[in-house]
Design a protein around this motif. Structure first.
Motif, short mmCIF file in Angstrom:
data_model
loop_
_atom_site.label_atom_id
_atom_site.label_comp_id
_atom_site.label_asym_id
_atom_site.label_seq_id
_atom_site.Cartn_x
_atom_site.Cartn_y
_atom_site.Cartn_z
N LEU A 128 0.73 -1.16 0.03
CA LEU A 128 -0.05 0.10 -0.01
C LEU A 128 0.92 1.20 0.00
O LEU A 128 0.44 2.49 -0.11
N HIS A 129 2.18 1.09 0.10
CA HIS A 129 3.24 2.22 0.33
C HIS A 129 3.11 3.20 -0.79
O HIS A 129 3.23 4.61 -0.75
N GLY A 130 2.89 2.59 -2.03
CA GLY A 130 3.18 3.50 -3.18
C GLY A 130 1.64 4.09 -3.79
O GLY A 130 1.49 4.66 -4.69
N LEU A 131 0.78 3.92 -2.93
CA LEU A 131 -0.75 4.48 -3.61
C LEU A 131 -0.83 5.96 -3.41
O LEU A 131 -0.18 6.33 -2.43
N GLY A 132 -1.27 6.38 -4.44
CA GLY A 132 -1.32 7.92 -4.58
C GLY A 132 -2.60 8.24 -3.90
O GLY A 132 -3.18 7.42 -3.39
N LEU A 133 -2.92 9.61 -4.07
CA LEU A 133 -4.02 10.08 -3.32
C LEU A 133 -5.38 9.47 -3.81
O LEU A 133 -6.33 9.05 -3.01
N VAL A 134 -5.68 9.08 -5.04
CA VAL A 134 -6.67 8.58 -5.49
C VAL A 134 -6.94 7.38 -4.92
O VAL A 134 -8.11 6.84 -4.50
N GLY A 135 -5.82 6.31 -4.88
CA GLY A 135 -5.88 5.14 -4.55
C GLY A 135 -6.15 5.08 -3.05
O GLY A 135 -6.90 4.01 -2.47
#
Length: 123
Positions: A33-40
């Motif tokens: 989950l570390h690389g999720l952007g704001l939308v994610g």
């Protein structure tokens, strides 16, 4: 019995709410989950919030006096707030491990209990 169901459902609802609102702040600790952007992050939070409502809506319907439950709207709201802050405090201290429970937190919760007393008291 309806009072107990209402409180239990609100407690589960608030667990989901806490993770929807604040869990994403812990994503850096979870590799996938570390690389999720704001939308994610928003989509994951919305997914969790769905389950919040799955438990909250029945809790309020079961507990509401006009539906045969024991609580009026003010009482339901105060119960929800106390549960919300209690669940949040437990999650912050024991699951997220970001904060420690201090005397001012305990005093604040005591004042919330006093608010519950005032709201439920028949004057």
């Amino acid at each position: 019995m309806k009072a107990l169901y209402t409180i239990l459902l609100l407690t589960v609802s608030n667990l989901f709410m806490t993770f929807a609102w604040y869990g994403h702040l812990q994503f850096k600790k979870i590799t996938w989950l570390h690389g999720l952007g704001l939308v994610g992050v928003i989509l994951v939070s919305w997914g969790l919030a769905f389950f919040e409502y799955v438990f909250q809506v029945p809790a309020n319907r079961i507990g509401f006096a006009e539906n045969g439950g024991p609580f009026n709207l003010f009482q339901l709201k105060v119960i929800q707030e106390v549960i919300s802050l209690s669940v949040f405090a437990l999650c912050a201290v024991y699951i997220f491990k970001t904060d420690k429970l201090a005397w001012n937190h305990v005093l604040g919760f005591g004042l919330l209990v006093a608010a519950v007393y005032v709201i439920f008291r028949k004057w």
